[in-house]
Design a protein around this motif. Sequence first.
Motif, mmCIF file in Angstrom:
data_model
loop_
_atom_site.group_PDB
_atom_site.id
_atom_site.type_symbol
_atom_site.label_atom_id
_atom_site.label_comp_id
_atom_site.label_asym_id
_atom_site.label_seq_id
_atom_site.Cartn_x
_atom_site.Cartn_y
_atom_site.Cartn_z
ATOM 1 N N ILE A 166 28.048 33.578 -19.922
ATOM 2 C CA ILE A 166 26.919 34.189 -19.066
ATOM 3 C C ILE A 166 27.174 35.559 -19.119
ATOM 4 C CG2 ILE A 166 25.688 34.199 -17.264
ATOM 5 C CD1 ILE A 166 25.498 31.610 -19.167
ATOM 6 N N TYR A 196 28.038 27.266 -16.077
ATOM 7 C CA TYR A 196 26.892 28.171 -16.290
ATOM 8 C C TYR A 196 26.179 28.499 -14.993
ATOM 9 C CZ TYR A 196 21.737 28.259 -17.356
ATOM 10 O OH TYR A 196 20.442 28.449 -17.246
ATOM 11 N N LYS A 197 26.006 27.272 -14.248
ATOM 12 C CA LYS A 197 25.383 27.594 -12.930
ATOM 13 C C LYS A 197 26.023 28.419 -12.008
ATOM 14 C CE LYS A 197 22.519 23.363 -13.383
ATOM 15 N NZ LYS A 197 22.261 21.912 -12.544
ATOM 16 N N LEU A 200 25.515 31.993 -13.129
ATOM 17 C CA LEU A 200 24.423 32.509 -12.552
ATOM 18 C C LEU A 200 24.225 32.912 -11.188
ATOM 19 C CD1 LEU A 200 21.646 29.925 -14.579
ATOM 20 C CD2 LEU A 200 22.452 32.246 -15.302
ATOM 21 N N LEU A 205 21.430 35.804 -10.431
ATOM 22 C CA LEU A 205 20.220 35.677 -11.188
ATOM 23 C C LEU A 205 19.539 34.373 -10.981
ATOM 24 C CD1 LEU A 205 22.120 36.140 -14.848
ATOM 25 C CD2 LEU A 205 20.870 37.706 -13.413
ATOM 26 N N GLN A 208 16.762 29.709 -14.351
ATOM 27 C CA GLN A 208 17.796 28.877 -14.554
ATOM 28 C C GLN A 208 16.885 27.558 -15.302
ATOM 29 O OE1 GLN A 208 20.874 27.392 -11.705
ATOM 30 N NE2 GLN A 208 19.700 25.452 -12.029
#
Length: 326
Positions: A166, A196-197, A200, A205, A208
């Motif tokens: 990411i 990933y989360k 973010l 960001l 999602q």
Amino acid sequence: MSIQKIAQLAGVSVATVSRVLNNSDTVKEKNRERVLQAIKESNYQPNLLARQLRTARSSMILVMVSNIANPFCAEVVKGIEEEAEKNGYRILLCNSGSDTARSKSALKLLSGKIVDGIITMDAFSKLPELTTLIGDAPWVQCAEYADKGAVSCVGINDVDAAQSVISHLVEKGYRRIALINHDLSYKYARLRERGYKAALHALSLEYQAVEYASELSSSAGIAAMKTILAAEVKPDAVFAVSDTLAAGAMRAIFNAGLQIPQDVAVVGFDGTELAEMVSPQLSTIEQPSRDIGRKAVGLLLNKIENPDAQTERVMMDWRYISRAST
């Protein structure tokens, strides 16, 4: 060719041949050379059953993989086999498909003393059902790192690797990054989604999107990517948890009339040869697949030789490879 024939060819006793086969240091060097030469000339293969009766070991390892068609699994198995053979072992391969019934059938080899230990690449969540069959047998979990439990394991830091993906995409200007994941019964899938989360959130960001592929195949990657592209807000990048899924995602993107990476960037995971075969070549997280397999064998042999050895957890290195897909 029998051991008696080898003794006749070498001009020594059967006992001497037996001592050579068992690496005894009581054999005279000239006799050892004669026996080894006779074995070479006759292409003699020791009787494994007889050796098992003498040593109470089979010199066989059971390897259970979830999907041998997965290029990453295949590379890990190559590493397992290379290291096993180097240490005088052979492997029995079970393509379990994470099917409990098939796994239970294969594990009967442990109770029958057909194998000396087991290396698994199945989902951790499925394995508790099998622990009673495995019992106290030497066991190593491969390519699924566990931060607790009694089973030795070897893998990579999936959370850090996913966060790295990411971060690399954001550095290139991508802001709407989707994830194509697999079955959450696999710990690596849960950890990669966590990374990933977390990335973010850390990078503030808001976009999602997570789609779960039914299997680690190109067709499943196509289906997952189609669903993601059908949403009202479309991604400008997608991260897939395997190179095979990523290759399928790329096909779906092309089929939608979009370009890579101009419209949608793609990153895979595993670092298999497939990443270099697709066009454009795929950015990916490279795992040291064969080294993971070799290390798993080392951990298992230590358990076989030292049943009371402590549980070992080995974290291997990984690297992000940037290619034309991003």
